[in-house]
Write a protein that holds these residues in place. Structure first.
Motif, short mmCIF file in Angstrom:
data_model
loop_
_atom_site.label_atom_id
_atom_site.label_comp_id
_atom_site.label_asym_id
_atom_site.label_seq_id
_atom_site.Cartn_x
_atom_site.Cartn_y
_atom_site.Cartn_z
N ARG A 130 -13.24 14.76 -1.40
CA ARG A 130 -14.01 13.60 -1.85
C ARG A 130 -14.46 13.77 -3.31
O ARG A 130 -14.45 12.82 -4.08
N GLN A 131 -14.84 14.98 -3.67
CA GLN A 131 -15.23 15.25 -5.06
C GLN A 131 -14.05 14.98 -6.00
O GLN A 131 -14.20 14.36 -7.05
N HIS A 132 -12.87 15.41 -5.60
CA HIS A 132 -11.66 15.18 -6.38
C HIS A 132 -11.39 13.68 -6.49
O HIS A 132 -11.03 13.17 -7.55
N ALA A 133 -11.58 12.95 -5.40
CA ALA A 133 -11.36 11.50 -5.40
C ALA A 133 -12.31 10.82 -6.38
O ALA A 133 -11.90 9.94 -7.14
N ARG A 134 -13.59 11.22 -6.36
CA ARG A 134 -14.57 10.63 -7.28
C ARG A 134 -14.16 10.84 -8.73
O ARG A 134 -14.19 9.92 -9.54
N ARG A 135 -13.76 12.07 -9.04
CA ARG A 135 -13.35 12.37 -10.42
C ARG A 135 -12.15 11.52 -10.84
O ARG A 135 -12.12 10.97 -11.94
N GLN A 136 -11.16 11.44 -9.98
CA GLN A 136 -9.95 10.66 -10.30
C GLN A 136 -10.27 9.19 -10.51
O GLN A 136 -9.82 8.56 -11.46
N LEU A 184 -13.23 7.64 -11.16
CA LEU A 184 -14.11 7.35 -12.28
C LEU A 184 -13.44 7.59 -13.63
O LEU A 184 -13.83 6.99 -14.63
N ALA A 185 -12.41 8.42 -13.67
CA ALA A 185 -11.65 8.62 -14.90
C ALA A 185 -10.71 7.45 -15.18
O ALA A 185 -10.33 7.21 -16.33
N ALA A 186 -10.36 6.70 -14.14
CA ALA A 186 -9.36 5.64 -14.28
C ALA A 186 -9.92 4.22 -14.19
O ALA A 186 -9.29 3.29 -14.67
N HIS A 209 -25.06 1.86 -9.29
CA HIS A 209 -24.67 2.97 -8.42
C HIS A 209 -23.38 2.59 -7.72
O HIS A 209 -23.31 1.57 -7.03
N VAL A 210 -22.37 3.40 -7.91
CA VAL A 210 -21.06 3.14 -7.30
C VAL A 210 -20.65 4.36 -6.48
O VAL A 210 -20.74 5.49 -6.96
#
Length: 93
Positions: A29-35, A37-39, A52-53
């Protein structure tokens, strides 16, 4: 750990031994958030709220076979940014 996640690995290799899905897939889930929010813009895709998203999986992590690669589970097409209200409606509506 904060080391980069190899998204070619199966989710089985990333999951920890916890019985609870929220804990078991925390790194995923942490990886998903990073991906995400970067895109994508930090804004609810349903209502536009931007304070808040929460990044959610459209298809639940627990519905994937454990040999599914991380890149499939966390592909942008399977991720959506939602405010807490819209996230609740997605999960319970």
């Amino acid at each position: 750990p904060n080391r980069p996640l190899d998204d070619s690995r199966p989710i089985r290799a990333i999951a920890d031994g916890s019985e609870h899905p929220a804990c078991r897939f925390a790194r995923l889930r942490q990886h998903a958030r990073r991906q995400y929010l970067a895109a994508k813009p930090k804004r609810c895709e349903r209502c536009g709220y931007d304070r808040h998203v929460e990044v959610c999986h459209r298809r639940a992590l627990t519905s994937f076979p454990l040999d599914t690669p991380v890149r499939v589970v966390n592909h942008l097409s399977n991720l959506i940014g939602l405010c807490p209200n819209c996230h609740w409606e997605l999960d319970h509506g």
